[in-house]
Design a protein around this motif. Sequence first.
Motif, short mmCIF file in Angstrom:
data_model
loop_
_atom_site.label_atom_id
_atom_site.label_comp_id
_atom_site.label_asym_id
_atom_site.label_seq_id
_atom_site.Cartn_x
_atom_site.Cartn_y
_atom_site.Cartn_z
N LYS A 23 0.61 -1.01 -0.35
CA LYS A 23 -0.16 0.19 -0.02
C LYS A 23 0.58 1.40 0.09
CE LYS A 23 -3.84 -1.58 2.98
NZ LYS A 23 -4.28 -1.63 3.42
N LEU A 26 2.45 1.69 -3.13
CA LEU A 26 1.51 2.48 -4.31
C LEU A 26 0.69 3.50 -4.50
CD1 LEU A 26 -0.31 -1.28 -5.26
CD2 LEU A 26 1.61 0.18 -6.30
N ALA A 31 -4.10 4.31 -6.16
CA ALA A 31 -4.26 3.24 -6.37
C ALA A 31 -5.56 2.95 -5.25
CB ALA A 31 -2.96 2.32 -5.64
N ASN A 333 2.42 6.33 -14.97
CA ASN A 333 1.39 7.02 -14.00
C ASN A 333 1.30 8.22 -15.49
OD1 ASN A 333 0.03 7.24 -12.25
ND2 ASN A 333 0.93 9.75 -11.47
N GLN A 337 -3.74 5.57 -15.06
CA GLN A 337 -3.79 5.87 -13.88
C GLN A 337 -4.12 3.87 -13.59
OE1 GLN A 337 -7.34 8.42 -13.08
NE2 GLN A 337 -7.36 7.35 -10.66
N ILE A 338 -3.17 3.84 -12.46
CA ILE A 338 -4.17 2.52 -11.37
C ILE A 338 -5.59 2.55 -11.14
CG2 ILE A 338 -3.89 1.06 -10.13
CD1 ILE A 338 -0.91 2.33 -9.43
N SER A 341 -6.00 -2.77 -8.50
CA SER A 341 -4.77 -3.72 -7.47
C SER A 341 -4.77 -4.57 -6.51
CB SER A 341 -3.91 -2.42 -6.42
OG SER A 341 -4.30 -1.93 -5.25
N VAL A 357 -1.87 -4.54 -11.28
CA VAL A 357 -2.56 -3.85 -11.33
C VAL A 357 -3.14 -3.91 -12.77
CG1 VAL A 357 -0.77 -2.40 -9.73
CG2 VAL A 357 0.16 -1.87 -12.12
N LEU A 359 -4.19 -0.55 -15.13
CA LEU A 359 -4.06 0.94 -15.33
C LEU A 359 -5.30 0.86 -16.81
CD1 LEU A 359 -0.69 -0.49 -15.46
CD2 LEU A 359 -0.39 2.17 -14.33
#
Length: 362
Positions: A23, A26, A31, A333, A337-338, A341, A357, A359
């Motif tokens: 976490k 990301l 995320a 990025n 955009q994620i 996840s 992930v 994206l």
Amino acid sequence: MSAPNYLPEQYDVQLAAKCERLKALLAPFAAPTLEVFDSPRSHYRQRAEFRLWRENGERHYAMFAPGDKHSPIFLDAFPIASRRINQLMPQLAAALRASEALAGRLFQVEFLTTLAGDALITLCYHRPLDEIWQSAAQALAAQLEVSLIGRSRGQRLVIGRDYVCEALQVGSRRYRYRQPEGSFSQPNADVCQKMLAWAVDALGQQEDDLLELYCGNGNFTVPLAGGVRRVLATEISKSATNAARANLLENAIDNVQLVRLSAEEVGQALSGVRVFRRLAQVNLSDYQFGTLLVDPPRAGLDSATCALAQDFKRILYISCNPETLVDNLRRLNETHQIRRSALFDQFPYTHHLECGVLLEKR
């Protein structure tokens, strides 16, 4: 292979720590909520390798602590390994005690098993293997109901098959896989099933095409093919490519074109920089690529492949190294955009983790 710190009573704490670590990595990329897929606490690993260590006239399965190759840890059982491996370990040990033809100058044993119950044992020697060894090995393979491979310098003798057959449940469908000896396959098959199900759900149903880099034996290719119009799957390893072809045929997948190309060569072909004879039967202009699937080695994607990825609407990125994933995300990025996840705990009781992930283009 190093001996893991097997502490099942601490599993939940260790998994929580991995979640917090991922976490945090990301977080700079906004995320969404992390989806977490845990592992069985024991008997989750479908392959294992041991040194054969001789002491006081007895041979022992041995492993070592990280960084120490001189202080063996003797094992009679291996609780993180599959139940099939634990069943085979004492049976093989007894056979080796009874046969110098099998045991002489044997230094390593490798087990490869599957959820489907198949098993292959590789015996590695510091001596040539002769007809006496082959006769003893054939009897052993029949006794243990396994395939068996003998390896020594310049020799590779196969008794039975040089691969195992796996069956993985993904959603409502069961897929069959050929996993060759010496080629990569996901060691934690239970978590692999969860990872494939997540990838299928993340991809959804698309009307365009999928480009897959590093397809291996078709682990992701097979279940994801049903979510797109067509797939161009690429892999550089010859043995993995042969296994992928067999797996596509076994599962009646007919919308995949498989090509032996590296990720760098794929980028060169798509940009028109180079023409490859291996693509002679492939018309790249017929493809309408919308999704890129990558499952790279620990080093992650190189700069050229990152640039290639930025042209796709969707990127499904499976990573065995979150640090190199983050390095790549700094570039990706800029354009993507994620949206999802996930953490897949392929390697309990270690610091290693697998993650994924999805994206989408901004």
